[in-house]
Design a protein around this motif. Structure first.
Motif, PDB file in Angstrom:
ATOM      1  N   THR A 195     100.720  89.839  38.798  1.00  0.00           N
ATOM      2  CA  THR A 195     100.032  89.194  37.672  1.00  0.00           C
ATOM      3  C   THR A 195     100.732  87.896  37.239  1.00  0.00           C
ATOM      4  O   THR A 195     100.323  87.252  36.285  1.00  0.00           O
ATOM      5  N   THR A 196     101.770  87.530  37.974  1.00  0.00           N
ATOM      6  CA  THR A 196     102.485  86.292  37.670  1.00  0.00           C
ATOM      7  C   THR A 196     101.618  85.093  38.040  1.00  0.00           C
ATOM      8  O   THR A 196     101.084  85.044  39.147  1.00  0.00           O
ATOM      9  N   THR A 197     101.500  84.140  37.147  1.00  0.00           N
ATOM     10  CA  THR A 197     100.699  82.941  37.436  1.00  0.00           C
ATOM     11  C   THR A 197     101.564  81.904  38.165  1.00  0.00           C
ATOM     12  O   THR A 197     102.795  82.013  38.187  1.00  0.00           O
ATOM     13  N   LEU A 198     100.900  80.881  38.696  1.00  0.00           N
ATOM     14  CA  LEU A 198     101.642  79.821  39.374  1.00  0.00           C
ATOM     15  C   LEU A 198     102.543  79.074  38.374  1.00  0.00           C
ATOM     16  O   LEU A 198     103.661  78.687  38.709  1.00  0.00           O
ATOM     17  N   THR A 199     102.055  78.926  37.154  1.00  0.00           N
ATOM     18  CA  THR A 199     102.881  78.283  36.107  1.00  0.00           C
ATOM     19  C   THR A 199     104.120  79.131  35.817  1.00  0.00           C
ATOM     20  O   THR A 199     105.228  78.600  35.667  1.00  0.00           O
ATOM     21  N   ASP A 200     103.937  80.463  35.763  1.00  0.00           N
ATOM     22  CA  ASP A 200     105.107  81.356  35.568  1.00  0.00           C
ATOM     23  C   ASP A 200     106.115  81.137  36.691  1.00  0.00           C
ATOM     24  O   ASP A 200     107.328  81.078  36.460  1.00  0.00           O
ATOM     25  N   ILE A 201     105.598  81.047  37.929  1.00  0.00           N
ATOM     26  CA  ILE A 201     106.477  80.867  39.092  1.00  0.00           C
ATOM     27  C   ILE A 201     107.217  79.536  38.985  1.00  0.00           C
ATOM     28  O   ILE A 201     108.418  79.456  39.248  1.00  0.00           O
ATOM     29  N   GLU A 202     106.495  78.504  38.570  1.00  0.00           N
ATOM     30  CA  GLU A 202     107.134  77.186  38.433  1.00  0.00           C
ATOM     31  C   GLU A 202     108.243  77.237  37.380  1.00  0.00           C
ATOM     32  O   GLU A 202     109.321  76.663  37.569  1.00  0.00           O
TER      33      GLU A 202
END
Ligand code: DQA
Length: 144
Positions: free
Chosen positions: A25-32
């Motif tokens: 459920t991690t978003t790309l923004t979270d990953i960044e």
């Protein structure tokens, strides 16, 4: 200062809502944000780019020459299809760490083939979002 391009391919902009049972459920923004926090510990610079278009990813690899010291690449489904991306990596002559959130070897057979693997320093897969931190560590170590 060491500079790394974090390059994400097709459909990864939908992380968070895309097949959460596979990709979490991690978003790309979270990953960044995760990557930025991690990079600050290493005192390195990161640039992020995501595209759903093969040509835009190829352009980003070309543009990385002389700008970045290496690339962490999640090429998404292009991993399994794109000779053009493989050639772009060979042409750019920059170290690339291949990254996948899921364990592509434990999934459908068509995902076992990677056109990126033969031209990458190595492959990290199956560790979800944490894999991006592992890939940054691997690249920093590779760059010495
Ligand atoms: C992926 C795995 C690919 O097979 C798939 O097409 C993706 C995501 C991953 O991060 O697990 O889009 O690269």
């Amino acid at each position: 200062m060491t500079s790394i391009l974090i390059l994400n391919g097709p459909n990864l902009n939908l992380l968070g809502t895309r097949q959460p049972e596979v990709y979490g459920t991690t978003t790309l923004t979270d990953i960044e944000n995760l990557c930025t926090a991690h990079a600050n510990k290493h005192n390195i610079e990161l640039k992020f780019f995501q595209s759903n278009h093969e040509g835009a990813l190829i352009d980003a690899i070309h543009d990385a020459r002389g700008t970045h010291d290496g690339i962490v690449l999640n090429a998404g489904a292009y991993t399994h299809t794109s000779v053009a991306l493989m050639d772009a990596i060979s042409s750019a002559a920059l170290p690339v760490i291949e990254l996948h959130l899921s364990n592509i070897h434990a999934r459908e057979e068509f995902r076992h083939k990677s056109f990126i693997a033969p031209v990458a320093v190595g492959q990290i897969c199956g560790f979800g979002a944490h894999g991006y931190e592992l890939a940054i560590d691997a690249l920093v170590r590779h760059l010495g």
